[in-house]
Design an enzyme around this catalytic site. Sequence first.
Site, mmCIF file in Angstrom:
data_model
loop_
_atom_site.group_PDB
_atom_site.id
_atom_site.type_symbol
_atom_site.label_atom_id
_atom_site.label_comp_id
_atom_site.label_asym_id
_atom_site.label_seq_id
_atom_site.Cartn_x
_atom_site.Cartn_y
_atom_site.Cartn_z
ATOM 1 N N CYS A 398 0.833 -1.193 0.000
ATOM 2 C CA CYS A 398 0.000 0.000 0.000
ATOM 3 C C CYS A 398 0.877 1.256 0.000
ATOM 4 C CB CYS A 398 -0.994 -0.042 1.151
ATOM 5 S SG CYS A 398 -2.460 0.934 0.812
ATOM 6 N N HIS A 525 -3.574 -5.042 0.464
ATOM 7 C CA HIS A 525 -2.957 -5.577 1.688
ATOM 8 C C HIS A 525 -3.037 -7.104 1.674
ATOM 9 C CE1 HIS A 525 -2.442 -1.816 4.033
ATOM 10 N NE2 HIS A 525 -3.445 -1.403 3.276
ATOM 11 N N GLU A 527 -1.560 -9.189 3.332
ATOM 12 C CA GLU A 527 -1.369 -9.809 4.651
ATOM 13 C C GLU A 527 -2.682 -10.296 5.270
ATOM 14 O OE1 GLU A 527 -0.926 -6.615 3.924
ATOM 15 O OE2 GLU A 527 -1.382 -5.262 5.587
HETATM 16 N N1 GLN Z 1 -1.836 6.666 2.950
HETATM 17 C C1 GLN Z 1 -1.936 5.914 1.752
HETATM 18 C C2 GLN Z 1 -3.298 6.038 1.091
HETATM 19 O O1 GLN Z 1 -4.241 6.435 1.708
HETATM 20 C C3 GLN Z 1 -1.616 4.459 1.990
HETATM 21 C C4 GLN Z 1 -2.633 3.765 2.818
HETATM 22 C C5 GLN Z 1 -2.148 2.457 3.353
HETATM 23 O O2 GLN Z 1 -0.970 2.174 3.329
HETATM 24 N N2 GLN Z 1 -3.040 1.665 3.866
HETATM 25 O O3 GLN Z 1 -3.441 5.725 -0.065
#
Ligand code: GLN
Length: 601
Positions: A398, A525, A527
């Site tokens: 992310c 994500h 994970e």
């Molecule tokens: N801050 C970034 C976004 O909002 C990444 C978010 C995250 O890593 N979950 O896109």
Amino acid sequence: MKYVLVSGGVVSGLGKGVMASSIGVVLKACGLRVTSIKIDPYLNTDAGTMSPFEHGEVFVLDDGGEVDLDLGNYERFLDVKLTRDNNITTGKIYQSVIDKERRGDYLGKTVQVVPHITDAIQEWIERVAMIPVDGKEGPADVCVIELGGTVGDIESMPFVEALRQLSYRVGPGNFCLVHVSLVPVVNVVGEQKTKPTQHSVRELRGLGLIPNILACRSTKPLEDNVKEKLSQFCHVPAESILTIYDVSNIWHIPLLLRDQKVHEAILKGLNLLGFAGNPELQEWTARAELQDKLSYPVRIAMVGKYTGLSDSYLSVLKALLHASVECSRKLMVEWVAATDLEDATAREDPDAFEAAWNVLKSADGILVPGGFGDRGVQGKILAAKYARENRIPYLGICLGMQIAVIEFSRSILGLHDANSTEFDPDTKNPCVIFMPEGSKTHMGGTMRLGSRRTYFHMADSVTAKLYGNVGYVDERHRHRYEVNPEMIDQLEQAGLSFVGKDESGKRMEIVELPGHPYFVGVQFHPEFKSRPGKPSAVFLGLIRAATNQPIFGMPHPSHNKIATRNSMSNGTAAPLKSFMNGKINGPLRTSLYSNGNGVHI
Ligand code: GLN
């Protein structure tokens, strides 16, 4: 529906969540279908707005629910897919009751905690317990309910009262209460003290809940006379008093419970004796024992913001663990506070700066996890740059993917002020931008959340192969920003490959750096869907690359003898002892219950 309620007494942080999930594992091994509900008696509607530093990670479900990390334990242990409604909070209950009141559904009645809130809680539990979560049709046989907090807390009172009513209504053969308590060992003689548990059970009984089973946390197994004493004072048969003592790894907990015959006590309480088989748990046993035996390390540097609390990245740690065990490696997570890699630290605290870089440089692989806000961003960019230039396996999740793109734009495209508009709204080179559908005024539940499909655009890309060349993959999301579609051509011409995109083809989901041993960034994500025995593909790729195992297919037959990347570069295998004695992340290497901080491991 049969219910198993897991409550907690004496202190918080006894590992109730792991206990409750482990009970689920044992019941599942008896042939029962199990679902679960977690009750969090706080006012937040969901965990989405809560700081990971205070409360641990925000777990994301397929349906986009942002929930307590305990739901992650349930999903991993029971291999189920839960819904947002499987996490009940005070906020959700009050909101539903107030909405009903505004609609006029209470027909002029005074709306009160009892019976309206308590009724709403029971209705919620009974409704959600019926939702199938294991991919099969029809409701589960048993619903394990974990009541967060400690019995006696003001805020959990309506839930305790609702559960009392529920237990009475469904009847004794359909409701079994497991109370998790603490038996401290206080003096030098090492005497196990029962008084806190006695008090806590008295409190529970005073509230109308009668425990069938006591699960006592202690450092060692309870002595027989201690069990007798507890049995006498708490009205629980000695064979239903279990000790949850310190074990070498979390996968032993279901085995520990099974060995103490938790299933017999629960099945008896639920009138199911004779209907369910014996829990064999062969796979769990094999995995728990394998993890104990692993000695060859794989060192992964986690470059993040919340390095002080491992719960902040719980699912990432679990996914790393699943992949490491699959590769027969002992996972060693090296925490690197991203800010320590920055120039400012070099000036203000040169020792910390040097230590952070040493850790980064000695790692077999580098992982930049998800995150929000600009603290440590520069350090993360430096970590991605180091990985790219030095051919160190890198996984960016992310924010970690966005970081890789920012770094590439700066270093390779020469756009020195390239940035995400999250960190620099006025940058002239916005390579990561706010998504059109996002909201800047409302934080709760307004991100791009939950399961979304990624289509592979290059069949021979590393991730497409790792995912088994199936064309697409569904993974969970939680973000507001995305790679700027207008800069894709420029980035690809300079060598970056966007190999996975959403259905529109405009939103970038996976980035790779061809020619690098393993440089992968994912907007999702992965994970959250990793399971023991079924590691996430991209984590597996990272660990295989970090341990010089073939990235695709089965591990090398002699993989346990292959030296790690570092030791290979020295020409000799690094002595095992130095790894064992190193300053490593405490939690992963200590037992589930031994760090005493209530950390879920
Ligand atoms: N801050 C970034 C976004 O909002 C990444 C978010 C995250 O890593 N979950 O896109």
